[in-house]
Enzyme design. Structure first.
Site, PDB file in Angstrom:
ATOM      1  N   LYS A   1       1.759   4.658  -2.906  1.00 23.72           N
ATOM      2  CA  LYS A   1       1.510   6.103  -2.338  1.00 23.72           C
ATOM      3  C   LYS A   1       2.965   6.822  -2.499  1.00 23.72           C
ATOM      4  O   LYS A   1       2.981   8.059  -2.973  1.00 23.72           O
ATOM      5  CB  LYS A   1       1.077   6.015  -0.893  1.00 23.72           C
ATOM      6  CG  LYS A   1      -0.338   5.603  -0.674  1.00 23.72           C
ATOM      7  CD  LYS A   1      -0.486   5.368   0.747  1.00 23.72           C
ATOM      8  CE  LYS A   1      -1.948   4.785   0.984  1.00 23.72           C
ATOM      9  NZ  LYS A   1      -2.204   4.457   2.441  1.00 23.72           N
TER      10      LYS A   1
ATOM     11  N   ASP B   1       0.860  -1.020   0.099  1.00 26.00           N
ATOM     12  CA  ASP B   1       0.051   0.117  -0.042  1.00 26.00           C
ATOM     13  C   ASP B   1       0.913   1.330  -0.119  1.00 26.00           C
ATOM     14  O   ASP B   1       0.640   2.206  -0.724  1.00 26.00           O
ATOM     15  CB  ASP B   1      -0.901   0.008   1.194  1.00 26.00           C
ATOM     16  CG  ASP B   1      -1.747   1.248   1.580  1.00 26.00           C
ATOM     17  OD1 ASP B   1      -2.705   1.546   0.651  1.00 26.00           O
ATOM     18  OD2 ASP B   1      -1.239   2.074   2.333  1.00 26.00           O
TER      19      ASP B   1
HETATM   20  N1  HSE Z   1      -5.062   0.310   4.633  1.00 25.51           N
HETATM   21  C1  HSE Z   1      -4.694   1.853   4.492  1.00 25.51           C
HETATM   22  C2  HSE Z   1      -4.086   2.500   5.891  1.00 25.51           C
HETATM   23  C3  HSE Z   1      -5.996   2.657   4.097  1.00 25.51           C
HETATM   24  O1  HSE Z   1      -4.052   1.901   6.807  1.00 25.51           O
HETATM   25  O2  HSE Z   1      -3.470   3.592   5.522  1.00 25.51           O
HETATM   26  C4  HSE Z   1      -5.829   4.010   3.538  1.00 25.51           C
HETATM   27  O3  HSE Z   1      -5.052   3.860   2.042  1.00 25.51           O
END
Ligand code: HSE
Length: 381
Positions: free
Chosen positions: A189, A185
């Site tokens: 970003k 994730d």
């Molecule tokens: N799973 C992600 C977090 C959600 O915990 O930041 C937001 O992108």
């Protein structure tokens, strides 16, 4: 200005409520979803052509997530001359160049502030800073789930598995939590942020990534004994004409700004040649923070503020620039010439680059699958 929201899930319905509860000048004319909730029959459609063919709808807000059909919907909106805002980090990271080029070709704006940092106006301000300043580096906590886990492990002494389960119950974690704990994730970003900062296009494969899956309470206690705090950080730097970007658990001094960020908050900083350091702290996820960021992008479009052409030069990626020291906990053998300090199976290394450490990770995890590695951030600028 009239808008359509694609997807009436957490973020889409959050954006809808924000618009309904404000007098910002936006009107939601249509919502696209596969189901039409009772009471919303006038608003919600299952037929995207209703939105595409409506000349009154000038902005399409994509909050579906995933690559498909979000890609088809967003490209069709741009081809129809509609501005697009998106909260979808996967889509923006994967199709960054194509979507920007398509938007420019059709005279449309493309915004995606909620795609990194959730409710924090991080990408908005990064884009703004990069207009006249030279962004030298960026760094930050971009995942709330892993910050929640690391904070609870450090401040409450909780075990990794126990605190991950709590983060899932609280709704912070991705559907598949490996996207959080293995760093995927944050990797997206980081790629989006570095692309905006350095006027280039980085894909997720350009960002070597280490996660926190194997961190233990003993690792945390060891870091604390050394006066260090572990955070999962995205880092990107420009050194001359070369760019490096990476995601790593990072050991910071206790007085670093990120060390004080608790719970599921995000904290992201940029260093500009002229402006110096700017830091942004807030909720990186959640219905209303993320929905609000999506609406802010729409308002900017309506006001035509912050309009900046994006240039997309090819990056010269170089993962050998900015070598730094690492903490390694493994039962595999560590090259003797790397070791600056050893406590049993815990090692502090001399400065290594990402190519060296990632070749080592592959070999070491074959021998000891629980191997854990963190970078040591001793240069805060
Ligand atoms: N799973 C992600 C977090 C959600 O915990 O930041 C937001 O992108």
């Amino acid at each position: 200005m009239k808008v359509a929201i694609l997807g009436f899930g957490t973020v889409g319905s959050g954006a809808y409520d924000v618009i309904q509860g404000s007098s910002c000048g936006l009107t939601v004319k249509r919502v696209l979803d596969v189901r039409v909730p009772a009471g919303y029959e006038e608003l919600v459609t299952t037929d995207y052509n209703v939105i595409l063919s409506d000349p009154e709808i000038e902005i399409v807000a994509e909050a579906i997530g995933g690559l498909h059909p979000a890609y088809e919907f967003v490209t069709a909106a741009l081809r129809a001359g509609k501005h697009v805002v998106s909260a979808n980090k996967h889509l923006i990271c994967h199709y960054y160049k194509e979507l920007h080029e398509l938007a420019a070709e059709h005279g449309c704006e493309l915004r995606f502030t909620p795609a990194a940092g959730g409710g924090i106006p991080w990408l908005y301000n990064l884009r703004r800073a990069a207009r006249c300043d030279e962004i030298e580096s960026l760094r930050g906590i971009m995942n709330g789930t892993t910050n929640y886990i690391l904070d609870a492990m450090q401040s409450l002494g909780s075990d990794f598995a126990e605190v991950l389960a709590t983060a899932q119950q609280l709704g912070y974690a991705e559907a598949d939590p490996s996207a959080d704990i293995d760093g995927w994730d944050v990797r997206r970003k980081c790629a989006i942020s570095a692309s905006l900062a350095f006027h280039t296009v980085l894909g997720e494969d350009d960002v070597p990534t280490l996660g926190i899956r194997h961190i233990t309470q003993e690792d945390i206690a060891y870091f604390t004994s050394l006066g260090l705090c572990c955070k999962l950080l995205a880092t990107a730097r420009k050194v001359g004409d070369r760019v490096t970007a990476y995601v790593e658990p990072t050991l910071l001094p206790a007085d670093a700004i990120e060390s004080s960020i608790g719970s599921n908050f995000n904290c992201i900083s940029l260093w500009g040649k002229y402006v110096g350091c700017l830091s942004f702290v807030g909720q990186g996820a959640g219905k209303y923070p993320t929905g609000c960021a999506l609406v802010q992008d729409m308002i900017d479009m309506m006001e035509c503020s912050g309009k900046t052409p994006i240039s997309l030069g090819a990056p010269v990626m170089d993962q050998t620039v900015y070598p730094h020291r690492y903490y390694i906990r493994t039962n595999a053998s560590v090259p003797g010439e790397w070791i600056e300090r050893q406590d049993g199976n815990r090692y502090m290394t001399r400065p290594l680059n990402r190519n060296e450490i990632h070749s080592f990770v592959e070999e070491a995890t074959n021998i000891d699958p629980q191997t854990f590695i963190a970078g040591l951030e001793d240069n805060l600028a």
